[in-house]
Design a protein around this motif. Sequence first.
Motif, PDB file in Angstrom:
ATOM      1  N   ALA A 126       0.826  -1.204   0.000  1.00  0.00           N
ATOM      2  CA  ALA A 126       0.000   0.000   0.000  1.00  0.00           C
ATOM      3  C   ALA A 126       0.862   1.256   0.000  1.00  0.00           C
ATOM      4  O   ALA A 126       0.499   2.269  -0.600  1.00  0.00           O
ATOM      5  N   SER A 127       2.006   1.197   0.687  1.00  0.00           N
ATOM      6  CA  SER A 127       2.981   2.276   0.661  1.00  0.00           C
ATOM      7  C   SER A 127       4.301   1.723   1.180  1.00  0.00           C
ATOM      8  O   SER A 127       4.347   0.638   1.778  1.00  0.00           O
ATOM      9  N   LEU A 128       5.364   2.478   0.944  1.00  0.00           N
ATOM     10  CA  LEU A 128       6.693   2.116   1.449  1.00  0.00           C
ATOM     11  C   LEU A 128       7.249   3.271   2.264  1.00  0.00           C
ATOM     12  O   LEU A 128       7.018   4.450   1.946  1.00  0.00           O
ATOM     13  N   THR A 129       7.979   2.918   3.316  1.00  0.00           N
ATOM     14  CA  THR A 129       8.753   3.890   4.076  1.00  0.00           C
ATOM     15  C   THR A 129      10.150   3.320   4.280  1.00  0.00           C
ATOM     16  O   THR A 129      10.302   2.182   4.740  1.00  0.00           O
ATOM     17  N   PHE A 130      11.159   4.082   3.898  1.00  0.00           N
ATOM     18  CA  PHE A 130      12.550   3.674   4.073  1.00  0.00           C
ATOM     19  C   PHE A 130      13.176   4.534   5.162  1.00  0.00           C
ATOM     20  O   PHE A 130      13.195   5.766   5.055  1.00  0.00           O
ATOM     21  N   PHE A 219      15.121   1.189  -7.850  1.00  0.00           N
ATOM     22  CA  PHE A 219      14.275   2.095  -7.062  1.00  0.00           C
ATOM     23  C   PHE A 219      13.385   2.953  -7.943  1.00  0.00           C
ATOM     24  O   PHE A 219      12.276   3.321  -7.547  1.00  0.00           O
ATOM     25  N   GLY A 220      13.826   3.267  -9.152  1.00  0.00           N
ATOM     26  CA  GLY A 220      13.022   4.083 -10.042  1.00  0.00           C
ATOM     27  C   GLY A 220      11.762   3.396 -10.529  1.00  0.00           C
ATOM     28  O   GLY A 220      10.886   4.050 -11.101  1.00  0.00           O
ATOM     29  N   ASP A 221      11.667   2.084 -10.291  1.00  0.00           N
ATOM     30  CA  ASP A 221      10.488   1.325 -10.720  1.00  0.00           C
ATOM     31  C   ASP A 221       9.473   1.132  -9.594  1.00  0.00           C
ATOM     32  O   ASP A 221       8.458   0.459  -9.784  1.00  0.00           O
ATOM     33  N   ILE A 222       9.739   1.693  -8.423  1.00  0.00           N
ATOM     34  CA  ILE A 222       8.759   1.635  -7.338  1.00  0.00           C
ATOM     35  C   ILE A 222       7.578   2.533  -7.690  1.00  0.00           C
ATOM     36  O   ILE A 222       7.751   3.695  -8.091  1.00  0.00           O
ATOM     37  N   THR A 223       6.387   1.998  -7.550  1.00  0.00           N
ATOM     38  CA  THR A 223       5.180   2.770  -7.858  1.00  0.00           C
ATOM     39  C   THR A 223       4.375   3.116  -6.606  1.00  0.00           C
ATOM     40  O   THR A 223       3.483   3.965  -6.669  1.00  0.00           O
ATOM     41  N   ALA A 224       4.665   2.485  -5.474  1.00  0.00           N
ATOM     42  CA  ALA A 224       3.924   2.769  -4.243  1.00  0.00           C
ATOM     43  C   ALA A 224       4.303   4.148  -3.698  1.00  0.00           C
ATOM     44  O   ALA A 224       5.447   4.591  -3.850  1.00  0.00           O
ATOM     45  N   PRO A 225       3.363   4.839  -3.063  1.00  0.00           N
ATOM     46  CA  PRO A 225       3.722   6.094  -2.382  1.00  0.00           C
ATOM     47  C   PRO A 225       4.851   5.823  -1.389  1.00  0.00           C
ATOM     48  O   PRO A 225       4.792   4.856  -0.624  1.00  0.00           O
ATOM     49  N   THR A 226       5.870   6.667  -1.401  1.00  0.00           N
ATOM     50  CA  THR A 226       7.080   6.376  -0.625  1.00  0.00           C
ATOM     51  C   THR A 226       7.498   7.567   0.224  1.00  0.00           C
ATOM     52  O   THR A 226       7.526   8.709  -0.250  1.00  0.00           O
ATOM     53  N   GLY A 251       8.144  10.552  -7.008  1.00  0.00           N
ATOM     54  CA  GLY A 251       7.173  11.122  -6.084  1.00  0.00           C
ATOM     55  C   GLY A 251       7.504  10.957  -4.624  1.00  0.00           C
ATOM     56  O   GLY A 251       6.691  11.346  -3.760  1.00  0.00           O
ATOM     57  N   ALA A 252       8.658  10.406  -4.282  1.00  0.00           N
ATOM     58  CA  ALA A 252       8.990  10.167  -2.877  1.00  0.00           C
ATOM     59  C   ALA A 252       9.170  11.476  -2.121  1.00  0.00           C
ATOM     60  O   ALA A 252       9.577  12.495  -2.684  1.00  0.00           O
ATOM     61  N   LYS A 253       8.875  11.428  -0.824  1.00  0.00           N
ATOM     62  CA  LYS A 253       9.051  12.578   0.059  1.00  0.00           C
ATOM     63  C   LYS A 253      10.110  12.237   1.107  1.00  0.00           C
ATOM     64  O   LYS A 253      10.278  11.072   1.473  1.00  0.00           O
ATOM     65  N   LEU A 254      10.804  13.254   1.595  1.00  0.00           N
ATOM     66  CA  LEU A 254      11.877  13.070   2.568  1.00  0.00           C
ATOM     67  C   LEU A 254      11.536  13.774   3.872  1.00  0.00           C
ATOM     68  O   LEU A 254      11.219  14.969   3.878  1.00  0.00           O
ATOM     69  N   LEU A 255      11.620  13.018   4.978  1.00  0.00           N
ATOM     70  CA  LEU A 255      11.489  13.569   6.323  1.00  0.00           C
ATOM     71  C   LEU A 255      12.861  13.493   6.979  1.00  0.00           C
ATOM     72  O   LEU A 255      13.389  12.392   7.194  1.00  0.00           O
ATOM     73  N   GLN A 278       0.131   9.934   8.589  1.00  0.00           N
ATOM     74  CA  GLN A 278      -0.339  10.672   7.406  1.00  0.00           C
ATOM     75  C   GLN A 278       0.019   9.922   6.131  1.00  0.00           C
ATOM     76  O   GLN A 278      -0.811   9.792   5.216  1.00  0.00           O
ATOM     77  N   HIS A 279       1.253   9.425   6.056  1.00  0.00           N
ATOM     78  CA  HIS A 279       1.722   8.738   4.849  1.00  0.00           C
ATOM     79  C   HIS A 279       0.934   7.460   4.588  1.00  0.00           C
ATOM     80  O   HIS A 279       0.669   7.109   3.432  1.00  0.00           O
ATOM     81  N   THR A 280       0.557   6.746   5.643  1.00  0.00           N
ATOM     82  CA  THR A 280      -0.145   5.467   5.486  1.00  0.00           C
ATOM     83  C   THR A 280      -1.658   5.620   5.476  1.00  0.00           C
ATOM     84  O   THR A 280      -2.382   4.625   5.536  1.00  0.00           O
ATOM     85  N   GLY A 281      -2.135   6.849   5.352  1.00  0.00           N
ATOM     86  CA  GLY A 281      -3.571   7.077   5.375  1.00  0.00           C
ATOM     87  C   GLY A 281      -4.256   6.939   4.040  1.00  0.00           C
ATOM     88  O   GLY A 281      -5.476   6.991   3.963  1.00  0.00           O
TER      89      GLY A 281
END
Length: 285
Positions: A126-130, A219-226, A251-255, A278-281
């Motif tokens: 559903a989403s990824l977080t690294f 990594f460029g082929d990841i389609t899940a929100p990240t 589309g990845a975001k950095l915290l 928020q990210h997993t919502g």
Amino acid sequence: MTDHLSNGEKLVEISDVELCVETFGNPANPAVLLVDGAAASMLWWEAELCEQIARGDRFVIRYDNRDTGRSTSYPPGRPGYTYTDLAGDALGILDALNVERAHIICRSMSGGIGLIVGVDHPDRVASLTFVSTSTGEDGLPPSSDELTSNNPADPDPADSAAVVDFVVASARAYSGGSSYFDETAMRALVEREVARTRNIASTLANHYAMTFDGPSRGFGDITAPTLVVHGDRDPAFPLPHGQALRDAIPGAKLLILQGAGHDLPRPLWDVFVPALIQHTGGGRP
């Protein structure tokens, strides 16, 4: 303070291995699967952190990777598995818990597991977080001199006190000199870790000895929100690693966790958890 949201540890049979799994919260909520890095059992995703995430209406899953905690262990120096096998374990746990899709959070070494699952099994994600990880590409800054110079010999696995001292010292080094490092809490965690581990010699060695095979794509082929989460004091993967990972994933975001090293310090949970909720919502299993 604890809300006693844990549903208790249980051993799950997946193919030919036994994995220890613990869940928190309501299984009807969106599932969050926590995958930790090298030589780290589920305990490094602290129970209090899991409960804080679960209070955000998430079903939180943590588990012991092979050769950590109560899960299957292999002879020291001879792991019988690869990166792809560990990714299969993560999917097997979702199957065992009847979770079709999950928000997958991968820390440090397990970033490769998130990559494999994200590009080869996107229907399960559903989403990824690294967290505190890297693309591994050439040209990024090396680990800090302080980290690489602080490399004591491995302890005698039969000497539990020496093992605890070794792991605590390693955790201190990986904190990057952060003022958030809490040695008392860390020592208590490591003592629990050593006490519940099947084979500490295997834990100390085997994740570093396994075959690091890769996914079919990058990594460029990841389609899940990240979401990429990275400490600005990380001595293992300095901040440009997190920035490169953000740039590599569409589309990845950095915290950026100010003052954090290669860890998730408790004082910053009030920054990390709301961002994760928020990210997993945006998706439900």
